[in-house]
Design a protein around this motif. Structure first.
Motif, PDB file in Angstrom:
ATOM      1  N   ASN A 233      47.693 -13.298 -12.523  1.00 46.29           N
ATOM      2  CA  ASN A 233      46.808 -12.863 -13.610  1.00 46.29           C
ATOM      3  C   ASN A 233      47.506 -12.575 -14.938  1.00 46.29           C
ATOM      4  O   ASN A 233      46.896 -12.035 -15.856  1.00 46.29           O
ATOM      5  CB  ASN A 233      45.981 -11.632 -13.214  1.00 46.29           C
ATOM      6  N   SER A 237      48.185 -19.952 -15.973  1.00 48.95           N
ATOM      7  CA  SER A 237      47.396 -21.199 -16.044  1.00 48.95           C
ATOM      8  C   SER A 237      46.673 -21.309 -17.374  1.00 48.95           C
ATOM      9  O   SER A 237      46.549 -22.399 -17.926  1.00 48.95           O
ATOM     10  CB  SER A 237      46.382 -21.310 -14.922  1.00 48.95           C
ATOM     11  N   THR A 238      46.196 -20.176 -17.876  1.00 49.67           N
ATOM     12  CA  THR A 238      45.511 -20.217 -19.173  1.00 49.67           C
ATOM     13  C   THR A 238      46.455 -20.768 -20.233  1.00 49.67           C
ATOM     14  O   THR A 238      46.096 -21.643 -21.019  1.00 49.67           O
ATOM     15  CB  THR A 238      45.052 -18.789 -19.576  1.00 49.67           C
ATOM     16  N   THR A 285      46.631 -18.970  -8.556  1.00 49.52           N
ATOM     17  CA  THR A 285      45.733 -18.082  -9.285  1.00 49.52           C
ATOM     18  C   THR A 285      44.402 -17.975  -8.548  1.00 49.52           C
ATOM     19  O   THR A 285      43.742 -16.958  -8.610  1.00 49.52           O
ATOM     20  CB  THR A 285      45.476 -18.591 -10.712  1.00 49.52           C
TER      21      THR A 285
END
Ligand code: GDP
Length: 460
Positions: A233, A237-238, A285
């Motif tokens: 978190n 990936s973002t 994730t």
């Protein structure tokens, strides 16, 4: 018209452009009979009577049936890529048309080219040396400004010249020692041993530099292996998606481009960054589970550059520092990146100032990504690099040959120190010459050539 002296003269044919629909496709013929073969299916001018470097409009016919309207370019031997007669037929870019034309050419005496056969013929007919031939493949595969520049330089002979110069100097001494051998028992010394030692040490130094340049050459050719690590978190990936999407947006803005995306590579200022194991990263994730320490460490060991990403709202500066020390004992190039600054007050962000080289971003909002990109480029340190003035090795085969040369030279030096007999010294030098000669192709074997050219694609 026949010019081939040391290569078979069958006429080969292959499509030179990528398959799939395009405005035009190019079919290439090479060989002694290339022009006659093309002429037998072409309706227009008599191609056998035309000058080199001319283009002719006409049709390709299967008896009376018109297959396509085409442009035919003629290159009469030896003024062509392969130094043989070459014909290039530009037809409409349909796989069906290409297949039909190739079928016709095969019926009229051509045979299908094998992988890399055009470039192999070019090499065998003396168009360029082996290192230059290999650079043709690199040039076609180049996907960044730097890989293009290095391949171009190698194709134009920069690297070859350096190798040939070293080899030339060594050949001189080898021949002197061989001459001494001819005198047998007589105590003559044509080759000054001190000069020979100095030369060998010098060549070894140059080889060491060349071998060292491979680290960089590999990065230029294959991209910088980069890994993003951080707690679940943190926004890994973002961030990655944001970086990749920006790249895609740029490419797809160009009208008509139908490029396939290599998912996890981005190109910044001519440098390719290749993200390791990012598929796994996306997976974790979903599972919202911590990446096992061992797995993280394994990923780190494969990378040349680490992005350590943390959620600034979740962790303290002291904890970040502790993580950095733990993750990176080998002091690989690392960039610490604080994410989610959209959720943090300026005071909070300030508390992280002590972390060296920290970049603060918001992956979700795309804030400060340019700073991050700049930091990536600076870490690789290619920005300062002047590859014009430096010879860079990018090919593993060359590394292997250079290593072998180095060992043979080391043996020569040891032999000289021990005062071993001339024939043994001469044998060691010959071994060094052999390995150096393999790079540019002064020394070749069928296996070596097959190995190189079968990696090319058909039509090259
Ligand atoms: P990963 O587990 O490290 O790959 O983290 P993700 O990319 O899946 O992000 C975890 C969560 O943080 C998601 O809900 C994201 O939308 C959110 N997130 C990521 N970057 C930011 C950011 O810059 N700001 C805010 N507010 N949320 C973010």
């Amino acid at each position: 018209m026949l010019i081939n002296t040391y290569y078979n003269t069958d006429t080969i044919v292959a499509v030179a452009t990528a398959s799939g629909m395009g405005a035009i496709a190019v079919i290439r013929l090479s060989g002694a009979n290339a022009i006659t073969v093309a002429n037998s299916v072409f309706k227009g001018k008599d191609l056998t009577k035309q000058a080199s470097h001319t283009i002719h409009f006409g049709t390709i016919r299967d008896e009376d049936k018109v297959i396509d309207e085409v442009l035919v370019s003629l290159f009469v031997a030896p003024h062509s890529y392969t130094k043989e007669n070459v014909v290039e037929i530009s037809c409409h870019g349909s796989d069906f048309i290409v297949q039909q034309i190739i079928r016709l050419l095969l019926q009229n005496g051509a045979r299908l080219a094998s992988a890399g056969e055009y470039t192999k013929r070019a090499f065998l007919n003396g168009q360029f040396d082996l290192a230059q031939a290999e650079a043709v493949a690199d040039l076609i595969a180049s996907d960044s400004a730097l890989s293009h520049e290095v391949a171009m330089k190698q194709m134009r002979g920069g690297f070859s010249q350096e190798i040939k110069r070293l080899r030339g100097e060594l050949v001189h001494f080898a021949s002197m020692i061989e001459l001494e051998l001819d005198f047998g028992e007589e105590d003559v010394e044509f080759a000054d041993r001190n000069q020979l030692r100095a030369l060998i040490t010098n060549i070894q130094r140059i080889i060491r530099d060349l071998l060292k340049s491979f680290e960089l050459g590999n990065v230029i050719k294959n991209g910088v292996p980069t890994v993003i690590v951080g707690n679940p978190n943190a926004g890994k990936s973002t961030l990655l998606n944001k970086l990749l999407n920006e790249e895609k947006a740029i490419v797809s803005d160009v009208p008509g481009t139908t490029r396939d995306f290599i998912e996890d590579e981005i190109n910044i200022e001519g440098i390719t960054f290749r993200f390791i194991d990012t598929a796994g990263l996306r997976e974790t994730t979903d599972k919202v589970e911590a990446i096992g320490v061992e797995r993280t460490m394994q990923k780190l060991s494969q990378s040349s550059l680490i992005i350590y990403l943390f959620d600034i709202t979740e962790i303290t500066a002291v904890q970040v520092q502790a993580e950095l020390d733990r993750l990176n004992p080998k002091k690989l190039p690392l960039i610490a990146v604080a994410n989610k600054i959209d959720q943090a007050s300026p005071e909070k962000i300030q508390r992280f100032e002590s972390i060296e080289g920290l970049v603060t971003i918001s992956a979700a909002e795309g804030a400060n990504l340019d700073e991050l990109k700049q930091a990536l480029v600076e870490k690789v340190n290619l920005g300062k690099l002047n590859i014009q003035s430096q010879t860079i090795v990018t090919n593993l085969r060359h590394v292997d040959s250079l290593n072998k040369t180095y060992t043979a030279l080391e043996d020569t030096l040891n032999g000289l120190d021990l005062g071993i007999s001339n024939d043994l010294v001469a044998a060691d030098i010959r071994r060094a010459l052999y390995s150096l000669g393999e790079i540019t192709g002064e020394i070749t074997t069928d296996d070596l050539l097959d190995n190189i050219f079968t990696k090319f694609c058909i039509g090259k």
